[in-house]
Design an enzyme around this catalytic site. Sequence first.
Site, PDB file in Angstrom:
ATOM      1  N   GLY B 219       0.823  -1.216   0.000  1.00 30.61           N
ATOM      2  CA  GLY B 219       0.000   0.000   0.000  1.00 30.61           C
ATOM      3  C   GLY B 219       0.851   1.258   0.000  1.00 30.61           C
ATOM      4  O   GLY B 219       1.802   1.380  -0.782  1.00 30.61           O
ATOM      5  N   GLY B 222       4.712   1.322   0.055  1.00 31.02           N
ATOM      6  CA  GLY B 222       5.522   0.926  -1.088  1.00 31.02           C
ATOM      7  C   GLY B 222       5.594  -0.576  -1.281  1.00 31.02           C
ATOM      8  O   GLY B 222       4.595  -1.269  -1.157  1.00 31.02           O
ATOM      9  N   GLY B 248      -1.456  -3.626  -8.128  1.00 40.43           N
ATOM     10  CA  GLY B 248      -0.620  -4.815  -8.009  1.00 40.43           C
ATOM     11  C   GLY B 248      -0.319  -5.441  -9.368  1.00 40.43           C
ATOM     12  O   GLY B 248       0.777  -5.966  -9.603  1.00 40.43           O
ATOM     13  N   ASP B 249      -1.287  -5.365 -10.275  1.00 45.37           N
ATOM     14  CA  ASP B 249      -1.078  -5.918 -11.615  1.00 45.37           C
ATOM     15  C   ASP B 249      -0.029  -5.111 -12.376  1.00 45.37           C
ATOM     16  O   ASP B 249       0.744  -5.672 -13.173  1.00 45.37           O
ATOM     17  CB  ASP B 249      -2.399  -5.938 -12.392  1.00 45.37           C
ATOM     18  CG  ASP B 249      -3.482  -6.730 -11.658  1.00 45.37           C
ATOM     19  OD1 ASP B 249      -3.130  -7.721 -10.987  1.00 45.37           O
ATOM     20  OD2 ASP B 249      -4.656  -6.338 -11.737  1.00 45.37           O
TER      21      ASP B 249
END
Lengths: 307, 307
Positions: B219, B222, B248-249
């Site tokens: 988050g 980092g 995240g992707d």
Amino acid sequence: MAGLIGAVTLNLALDVTYDVPELVPGGSHRVAQVRQRAGGKGVNVARVAATLGHQVLALGLVGGMTGELVAEELFDAGLTALLTPIAGETRRTVAVVAASNGDATIFNETGPSVSADEWRAFLDRLPWARLSVLTCSGSVPPGIPADAYAQLAARAREHDVPAVVDAGGSALLAAAEAGAVVRANAAELREALGPDTDVAEGTRRLVALGARAAVITDGADGMVAAGPSGAWRALPVERVAGNPTGAGDACTAVVAAAIAANAEVDWPEVLRAAVAASSAAVLTPVAGDIDLAAYRRWLPAVAVNSL
Amino acid sequence: MAGLIGAVTLNLALDVTYDVPELVPGGSHRVAQVRQRAGGKGVNVARVAATLGHQVLALGLVGGMTGELVAEELFDAGLTALLTPIAGETRRTVAVVAASNGDATIFNETGPSVSADEWRAFLDRLPWARLSVLTCSGSVPPGIPADAYAQLAARAREHDVPAVVDAGGSALLAAAEAGAVVRANAAELREALGPDTDVAEGTRRLVALGARAAVITDGADGMVAAGPSGAWRALPVERVAGNPTGAGDACTAVVAAAIAANAEVDWPEVLRAAVAASSAAVLTPVAGDIDLAAYRRWLPAVAVNSL
């Protein structure tokens, strides 16, 4: 039971239902089961009429993959359909039904625009010679003239086919002037004739405007019908709780079936059946379905009074 | 830029977005505009990698008319895809975005069951000789073994293709043991290793389990990366508000691209790019998109510390 009922749905849809335990705004929901079927008010009319044992032909416009799904589902449901292809993609509606409180939250896609050529193709292939009655219900998609139902009623008249038009506002008045049997609910009637309109008085005014007959549904107060020979009110046998979507379509189906069976309509008798069918539609969770056992139980008990 | 990134999405979806002025539970909403595109975490990975100038091949299973729409949209988006047909109908997700507060309310269909034969067909047609790296992300549909990602990582190893697996819980551990580069967020890491797991410590443990490297997004704090030669934390340049779905992707895409370009990964450098890309993904309203200008602005400014 003689006679084919043509049920027009200009804005056909694929009705998708998502069952969720609870609707949480801003949340993420897993949808374990998806139900989908053809939708639109004319499809409800066709389903109810078929359930009551009448011959129906669903008429409408479909496009794209969603349109194919609509056509497939009508076929699977045993409803004969004559569908005019359009370039646009048929719309969907999504109903999110929350188990926590039974509420349905509904999202209605607007639907594709219909070109003038597509509208003409639809009109040109209407099989007038086979139809005993034509019903018109539901919204008119972009691209089709706003007076589409009055146009259809006028064409029906040319072909000596009675038309039943379910509409509100100015479309209701135009259909009355075109000589159709008109159907609306009390709110739509007041939208057309003014907010203080008395339902019985307004129903009679539609006949005075030219309607062959008028049938106005009035919620828990039942229905009013008016024709050249009189006006009547019928009351539901009991108050029913449930899903009112589709109750008006059940009324349209009964009215159309009566006209298809006999040009000389016995309005008190039709009103009795229409009230029983509308109440029986409220009992079922899905528009287009009716509770046949309840319909048969209520049918002889509906009170009809001459106004 | 050498090397083809194969991005696996086992549970492809058609992501449908409905924009409404306000979400009213129990209400009826007109949806004037419908947006739809192919979705699923692997598709987001493919989109971000393509946006950053890399060669990608989207890999997945599609069925029915919704599957056709997914395939069409990938084509229209310029993403090369190798899709295995299945008998079931590809799932949809519906996101209702309310203009009143910006909230997205999401409905995720479960998706079709995949047969053993279909799963085998998918595995058999993976074009290993063409791939420089394989990414695996997103949920595993019913019918496919729960250890599908570990299976894919093991096969990748046999073909000397590095695998990047984005997973949580036991699938994360199995992928680490299979020697993949593993990626997860802090919550998924704790789901796998226990609720009190320190992120840096947990990342190292995944490498100790057998992972070629591990990258954990944390988050606003980092990301942490660990490999055989060390561990690092990188911090975002600024706090960004927006849509975290797809961040995240974006990290997975950057990690895969680095591996595809060079077997000897410079982890501090990759972490810098991954943090910049993830923040740039949050800025855009749709998962799979990144704000390229923000990415380029932030890239040189990300601080990376050895742990």
